[in-house]
Write an enzyme that holds these catalytic residues in place. Structure first.
Site, PDB file in Angstrom:
ATOM      1  N   HIS A  27      25.443 -17.927 -14.472  1.00  0.00           N
ATOM      2  CA  HIS A  27      24.076 -18.396 -14.718  1.00  0.00           C
ATOM      3  C   HIS A  27      23.870 -18.738 -16.190  1.00  0.00           C
ATOM      4  O   HIS A  27      24.606 -18.287 -17.073  1.00  0.00           O
ATOM      5  CB  HIS A  27      23.059 -17.318 -14.311  1.00  0.00           C
ATOM      6  CG  HIS A  27      22.914 -16.238 -15.335  1.00  0.00           C
ATOM      7  ND1 HIS A  27      21.935 -16.260 -16.316  1.00  0.00           N
ATOM      8  CD2 HIS A  27      23.647 -15.113 -15.559  1.00  0.00           C
ATOM      9  CE1 HIS A  27      22.065 -15.196 -17.083  1.00  0.00           C
ATOM     10  NE2 HIS A  27      23.092 -14.476 -16.653  1.00  0.00           N
ATOM     11  N   CYS A  28      22.847 -19.563 -16.437  1.00  0.00           N
ATOM     12  CA  CYS A  28      22.325 -19.779 -17.779  1.00  0.00           C
ATOM     13  C   CYS A  28      20.824 -19.508 -17.685  1.00  0.00           C
ATOM     14  O   CYS A  28      20.440 -18.512 -17.066  1.00  0.00           O
ATOM     15  CB  CYS A  28      22.664 -21.169 -18.301  1.00  0.00           C
ATOM     16  SG  CYS A  28      22.335 -22.523 -17.155  1.00  0.00           S
ATOM     17  N   TYR A  29      19.969 -20.366 -18.242  1.00  0.00           N
ATOM     18  CA  TYR A  29      18.531 -20.104 -18.119  1.00  0.00           C
ATOM     19  C   TYR A  29      17.986 -20.652 -16.803  1.00  0.00           C
ATOM     20  O   TYR A  29      17.368 -19.938 -16.017  1.00  0.00           O
ATOM     21  CB  TYR A  29      17.778 -20.708 -19.307  1.00  0.00           C
ATOM     22  CG  TYR A  29      16.381 -20.152 -19.467  1.00  0.00           C
ATOM     23  CD1 TYR A  29      16.175 -18.949 -20.138  1.00  0.00           C
ATOM     24  CD2 TYR A  29      15.279 -20.814 -18.949  1.00  0.00           C
ATOM     25  CE1 TYR A  29      14.899 -18.418 -20.276  1.00  0.00           C
ATOM     26  CE2 TYR A  29      13.997 -20.296 -19.081  1.00  0.00           C
ATOM     27  CZ  TYR A  29      13.804 -19.103 -19.743  1.00  0.00           C
ATOM     28  OH  TYR A  29      12.539 -18.576 -19.866  1.00  0.00           O
TER      29      TYR A  29
END
EC number: 3.1.3.16
Length: 387
Positions: A125-127
């Site tokens: 994941h990232c944001y």
């Protein structure tokens, strides 16, 4: 928790960056608004999602997540990092085209592969789960399924429709694939990629950061371990200046590639040329001689599997990597290059401006030697003989 090589700085608790300073002085993600939980299974056991999914304990347990790979400006909240059933890895990176995600891809792919080999479930994941994390998952899919960028991208997009790596990440993913889904330090495109990143740092700081000192190659005149057989020497004092592997080759852009002209045809052509100045004639002769010599030794000198050779490459200007003998290149954004032995001017350099070769091709950053000032030599059993 595994960490990226870059160091994280402490931020005050009042920072607007969405994080909260811990007693350890490390910023972690506590307050954020990443929207509702968003998570998709891209491949068996491999999930791609947003920050909300990575911080929602019920979601993690529901999907039986055992490993989390985070690509964000700050790490996950402490209660997630300390969860006994999770193994985490954090990469500090922003979603900007000039960010160097390439340096992290191999390690991230290994982390995913290791987790899946243990029958675990991995959340990357990232944001928002759109660019940084999707780039990493695409890199994994390229290696796992032996795919080029576009098929891997389409495969991931079919599972999570709004993935979209930024333009800079796309270029780096294509380079990652070109190198065989690993970092190949001998790949010319990778060398240029690193030089451009270093140039950006020089533009900002006016000094080369220590993290980029590796782009400056060792002095071949001093290196004694496994010396390369093909070298370029100062024409005046014959001091070794560069090895064949230091050359950054390029194709002529504005004119078609020219074949090496036989000597007798060369003499006839020379007789038809208008009178030239001494410097013009010297530069023309130097470039022409380098083309001929390079053609003769090409097969023996380009044996490295990582070396990308292009036929009929230009020799009007000799672009090279930065080398340790080049005086004060770590402290100046541009300047002249002089022979460290006889002090003859050999060329120029610029970290921040493009240099245009007479053939039309440009190089940024540019470190170049004037062909008429150097000569190509071949070393045989440590005895240097001029070709």
């Amino acid at each position: 928790m595994e960490q990226s090589q870059s160091q994280r700085q402490a931020w005050p608790s009042s920072s607007a960056g969405g994080g909260k300073a811990q007693d350890s002085g490390v910023l972690t993600r506590e307050d954020f608004d990443g929207g509702p939980v968003s998570i998709d299974e891209v491949d068996t056991g491999l999930f791609l999602g947003n920050l909300t999914a990575a911080t929602h304990m019920e979601t993690l347990r529901s999907f039986k997540i055992t490993h989390i790979l985070t690509l964000d400006s700050v790490p996950l909240p402490q209660h997630i990092l300390e969860a006994s059933f999770l193994t985490t890895k954090y990469i500090q990176i922003a979603d900007m085209p000039r960010e160097d995600i390439l340096q992290h891809l191999e390690g991230c792919v290994d982390f995913i592969s290791s987790a899946l080999a243990q029958q675990g479930n991995v959340l990357v994941h990232c944001y928002f789960g759109v660019s940084r994390s999707s780039s990493t998952v695409i890199a994994y899919m390229m290696k796992r399924h032996n795919l080029d960028f576009l098929p891997a991208y389409e495969l991931v997009k079919a599972k999570r429709r709004f993935v979209q790596p930024n333009a800079g990440f796309v270029s780096q993913l294509k380079l990652f694939r070109r190198m065989g889904c690993k970092i190949d330090p001998n790949c010319q495109r990778y060398k240029i990629h690193r030089l451009r990143l270093a140039g950006e740092q020089m533009r900002k700081a006016k000094i080369l950061p220590q993290s980029f000192h590796s782009v400056v190659r060792p002095d071949p005149d001093i290196t004694r371990e496994n010396p390369e057989p093909i070298v370029f020497r100062c024409r005046r004092c014959r001091r070794v200046l560069a090895s064949k592997s230091h050359v950054l080759e390029h194709k002529p852009r504005d004119r078609p590639p020219q074949e090496v002209v036989p000597k007798e045809k060369e003499e006839v052509a020379a007789a038809k040329l208008p009178a030239q100045s001494h410097d013009q004639a010297e530069n023309h002769h130097g470039a022409r001689m380098l083309e001929q010599l390079s053609e003769r030794i090409r097969q023996s000198s380009l044996g490295s599997p990582g070396h990308e050779s292009t036929p009929n490459y230009c020799r009007s200007i000799l672009f090279v990597e930065p080398i340790a003998w080049m005086h004060r290149i770590m402290l100046n954004t541009q300047g002249r290059l002089y022979c460290p032995k006889c002090e003859q001017k050999l060329g120029n350099f610029s970290w921040i401006n493009a240099c245009k070769c007479p053939c039309g091709e440009t190089m940024t950053p540019a470190f170049y030697l004037i062909p008429s000032k150097v000569e190509l030599s071949k070393a045989v059993q440590n005895v240097q003989t001029t070709v």
